[in-house]
Design a protein around this motif. Structure first.
Motif, PDB file in Angstrom:
ATOM      1  N   ARG A 147       0.818  -1.212   0.000  1.00 33.36           N
ATOM      2  CA  ARG A 147       0.000   0.000   0.000  1.00 33.36           C
ATOM      3  C   ARG A 147       0.848   1.258   0.000  1.00 33.36           C
ATOM      4  NH1 ARG A 147      -4.784   1.406   4.419  1.00 33.36           N
ATOM      5  NH2 ARG A 147      -5.425   3.396   3.476  1.00 33.36           N
ATOM      6  N   THR A 153       0.586   4.306  -2.681  1.00 34.51           N
ATOM      7  CA  THR A 153       0.356   5.684  -2.240  1.00 34.51           C
ATOM      8  C   THR A 153       1.444   6.609  -2.748  1.00 34.51           C
ATOM      9  OG1 THR A 153      -0.709   4.812  -0.255  1.00 34.51           O
ATOM     10  CG2 THR A 153      -0.054   7.115  -0.223  1.00 34.51           C
ATOM     11  N   TYR A 180       0.636   9.791  -5.374  1.00 31.47           N
ATOM     12  CA  TYR A 180       0.880  11.205  -5.053  1.00 31.47           C
ATOM     13  C   TYR A 180       1.791  11.851  -6.095  1.00 31.47           C
ATOM     14  CZ  TYR A 180      -1.541  11.896  -0.658  1.00 31.47           C
ATOM     15  OH  TYR A 180      -2.519  12.078   0.294  1.00 31.47           O
ATOM     16  N   TYR A 192       4.961  10.488   2.322  1.00 34.99           N
ATOM     17  CA  TYR A 192       4.476   9.255   1.703  1.00 34.99           C
ATOM     18  C   TYR A 192       5.549   8.514   0.920  1.00 34.99           C
ATOM     19  CZ  TYR A 192      -0.127  10.973   2.946  1.00 34.99           C
ATOM     20  OH  TYR A 192      -1.221  11.419   3.646  1.00 34.99           O
TER      21      TYR A 192
END
Length: 273
Positions: free
Chosen positions: A65, A69, A73, A108
């Motif tokens: 995950r 992510t 982004y 992130y």
């Protein structure tokens, strides 16, 4: 004097016979008992090899995950830079402020963790890399073993057979390639032996396989999708990704916005004046 003339005539006849190119008359049954069996076995083996590669290919594994992510982004920033003119100033400024702050902070960035909570030192410890290498080895074995067996079969049962004559002329450099297993110096280059036909089939039947098995392209794409994330994980280290994010944040910060809807009524009226 007459005997000398007869000797000269016989010598010229022998020289002409020696310089003549040997012409063969092939048995029509060679097409049915040699040419077609080799071609059929090569095509069937190629189809089975592609089916085996489908069975032994590893399944597409899902990404963590944090990696998804991180990629999303960065994609958001690129989309905002490329299509930001399709939204108004308020929406663009809100997205600009949020993405610039988020990407610059490196919040992130996907950082691989070990049991102690530290970054992994060696990316080759990833089990996905071992799975990819094992899959590659299985594919090489699935291609090597059938070709070895077929080559032994052709060389054992059809050695020395001449199958066909090509309808176009060739130079002597093609003699070794087309007449493997037929050790005849004065044979025309256009004749093709059984073993040479096997090698030609190995190199030239890929378009036939692509027509017969439409799944070949899908299998190659799935293998590329399977192997590409693993390679990207090894090549794109967290430090590199973080620098890319900061670069995108800088680009977003200095980006000048110009909405395509500004003064649209005036521009449309000017077009139809």
């Amino acid at each position: 004097m007459l005997d000398l003339w007869n000797v000269l005539l016989s010598g010229s006849a022998i020289t002409a016979a020696a310089g003549a190119v040997a012409e063969l008359t092939l048995d029509p049954q060679l097409k049915y008992w040699v040419l077609l069996p080799i071609s059929a076995v090569m095509i069937l083996t190629g189809i089975l090899r592609q089916q085996d590669s489908t069975l032994i290919a590893p399944g597409v594994k899902g990404q963590p995950r944090v990696k998804l992510t991180e990629a999303q982004y960065m994609m958001k920033a690129q989309i905002l830079l490329g299509n930001g003119s399709n939204i108004n100033d308020e929406s663009f400024n809100q997205r600009k402020e949020y993405l610039a702050k988020t990407l610059a902070s490196g919040k992130y960035v996907a950082r691989p963790k070990t049991e102690n909570g530290k970054e992994a030192a060696n990316p080759f410890n990833d089990p996905g890399t071992a799975d990819a290498m094992m899959s590659m080895a299985k594919g090489n074995m699935a291609s090597f073993i059938p070709q070895t067996i077929i080559m032994w079969w052709v060389n054992h049962f059809f050695a020395g057979f001449v199958l066909m004559k090509l309808p176009f002329p060739l130079t002597l450099r093609f003699k070794e390639m087309l007449q493997s297993g037929v050790m005849t110096a004065d044979l025309d280059v256009r004749w093709v032996s059984a073993i040479s036909w096997y090698f030609i089939s190995v190199l030239g039947l890929n378009p036939v396989f692509n027509l017969l098995t439409s799944e070949n392209t899908d299998n190659q794409l799935s293998m590329m999708q399977t192997q590409t994330p693993q390679g990207s994980e090894m090549m794109s280290q967290p430090a590199q990704v973080e620098s890319q994010m900061k670069s995108l944040a800088n680009d977003i910060t200095i980006a000048q916005h110009e909405c395509c809807f500004d003064n649209v009524e005036t521009r449309v009226l000017n077009m139809y004046k």
